[in-house]
Design an enzyme around this catalytic site. Structure first.
Site, short mmCIF file in Angstrom:
data_model
loop_
_atom_site.label_atom_id
_atom_site.label_comp_id
_atom_site.label_asym_id
_atom_site.label_seq_id
_atom_site.Cartn_x
_atom_site.Cartn_y
_atom_site.Cartn_z
N ASP A 4 42.79 35.05 34.22
CA ASP A 4 43.33 35.30 35.55
C ASP A 4 42.23 35.87 36.47
O ASP A 4 42.46 36.10 37.66
CB ASP A 4 44.58 36.19 35.53
CG ASP A 4 44.34 37.56 34.92
OD1 ASP A 4 43.21 37.83 34.47
OD2 ASP A 4 45.30 38.36 34.89
N SER A 5 41.00 36.00 35.92
CA SER A 5 39.82 36.25 36.76
C SER A 5 39.68 35.15 37.81
O SER A 5 38.96 35.32 38.79
CB SER A 5 38.56 36.32 35.90
OG SER A 5 38.45 35.18 35.07
N ASP B 138 45.68 33.18 30.20
CA ASP B 138 46.18 34.51 30.56
C ASP B 138 47.60 34.46 31.11
O ASP B 138 47.91 33.64 31.98
CB ASP B 138 45.29 35.11 31.66
CG ASP B 138 44.20 36.01 31.12
OD1 ASP B 138 44.31 36.46 29.97
OD2 ASP B 138 43.23 36.26 31.86
N LYS C 5 47.24 35.15 26.41
CA LYS C 5 46.63 36.49 26.37
C LYS C 5 47.43 37.43 27.27
O LYS C 5 47.77 37.06 28.40
CB LYS C 5 45.16 36.44 26.80
CG LYS C 5 44.50 37.83 26.88
CD LYS C 5 42.99 37.77 26.85
CE LYS C 5 42.32 37.47 28.13
NZ LYS C 5 42.57 38.44 29.24
N GLU D 216 47.71 41.69 28.50
CA GLU D 216 46.97 42.95 28.58
C GLU D 216 47.87 44.11 28.18
O GLU D 216 48.93 44.30 28.78
CB GLU D 216 46.45 43.17 30.01
CG GLU D 216 45.46 42.09 30.43
CD GLU D 216 44.83 42.36 31.79
OE1 GLU D 216 45.08 43.44 32.37
OE2 GLU D 216 44.10 41.48 32.27
N GLU E 174 37.51 45.09 26.35
CA GLU E 174 36.65 45.05 27.54
C GLU E 174 36.16 46.44 27.92
O GLU E 174 36.96 47.39 28.03
CB GLU E 174 37.42 44.43 28.73
CG GLU E 174 36.60 44.40 30.01
CD GLU E 174 37.15 43.49 31.09
OE1 GLU E 174 38.12 42.75 30.84
OE2 GLU E 174 36.58 43.51 32.20
#
Ligand code: KIV
Length: 265
Positions: A46-47, A85, A113, A115, A182
């Site tokens: 999602d960057s 993501d 993925k 978070e 990260e």
């Protein structure tokens, strides 16, 4: 890439002490170049909200955006493991999470993925029961940038370090298949990697994790403004994009990347 990479391949690589590489991609052409360069995993991160859409965080990215870019990447991918993501607040309840995971898996992802830490364990278990493997992103989780008050190193201090190790172990017990760590101190990343049989991919987490990931645009030297410490430009020295991806994969495998200047203590 000769063979299709699966989570089984990554587990075998971890057990043999072989490192693997991951790059982000958002379109078919880059996905094809990356997978043909021998990079084992592609992350549709999602960057993309920042590097493709120009936002200052990943929060505005929608599920429709993620499904669109995942489908583009899937069409170019030549055998890398494709992770996508789940966007901000798309997995706060189970029904939404199942709907989101369905959209991404049907777009061509092999894994989603999310978070977060141990509080996601019941959801990871449910997704797995429905055929959706999950990668968990811990440490500096960009969707929580407003909780952290900026993009800062996480996990410093004994209590935070122990909590991270416990989170990963609970996520492993719930069926998590991959971990992304990260921006944590390199010694903590080494401890976490040894404490779990789940393959761990690091970004700004030092050389001891099982794999390394970078945002494609960052490793091509395209980031504007201040360059975070953990980034290396692999496009320098007159390389093509394909050669830069190959150099990244080779440097990860050999342990040349990340070097001490890319790590946090
Ligand atoms: O969105 C993304 O690209 C990521 C990587 C930074 C790991 O989550």
């Amino acid at each position: 890439m000769s063979a299709h990479i699966s989570i089984h391949t990554l587990r075998q690589m971890k057990s043999k002490g072989e490192r693997f590489a991951c790059l982000t991609a958002y379109d078919a052409t880059h996905a094809e170049v990356i997978s043909r360069s021998g990079v084992e995993c592609i992350l549709v991160g999602d960057s993309l909200g920042m590097v493709v859409q120009g936002h200052d965080s990943t929060l505005p990215v929608s599920l429709a955006d993620m499904a669109y870019h995942t489908a583009c990447v899937a069409r170019g991918n030549q055998g890398s493991l494709l992770i996508a993501d789940m966007p901000f607040l798309s997995y706060a309840d189970t029904a939404d999470a199942i709907k989101g995971a369905k959209a991404l898996m049907q777009a061509g992802a092999h894994m989603v993925k999310l978070e977060g830490g141990a509080w996601l364990a019941p959801l990871i278990h449910t997704l797995r029961q429905h055929g959706v493997p999950a990668c968990l992103h811990l440490g500096l989780t960009p969707q929580s940038v407003n909780v952290f008050g900026g993009y800062r190193v996480q996990g410093r201090g004994d209590a935070a370090g122990q909590r991270l190790v416990q989170d990963v172990q609970e996520l492993e017990a719930s069926g998590a298949e991959l971990i992304v760590l990260e921006c944590v101190p390199q010694q903590l990343a080494a401890t976490v990697t040894q404490a779990t049989s789940v393959p761990v991919i690091g970004i700004g987490a030092g050389p001891a994790t099982d794999g390394q990931v970078l945002v494609l645009y960052d490793m091509l030297g395209l980031n504007v403004g201040k360059t975070p410490r953990f980034i290396k430009n692999f496009l320098s020295e007159g390389r093509s994009i394909a050669q830069a991806c190959q150099a990244f994969a080779e440097d990860v495998r050999s342990g040349r990347f990340p070097a001490s200047e890319h790590c946090f203590d």
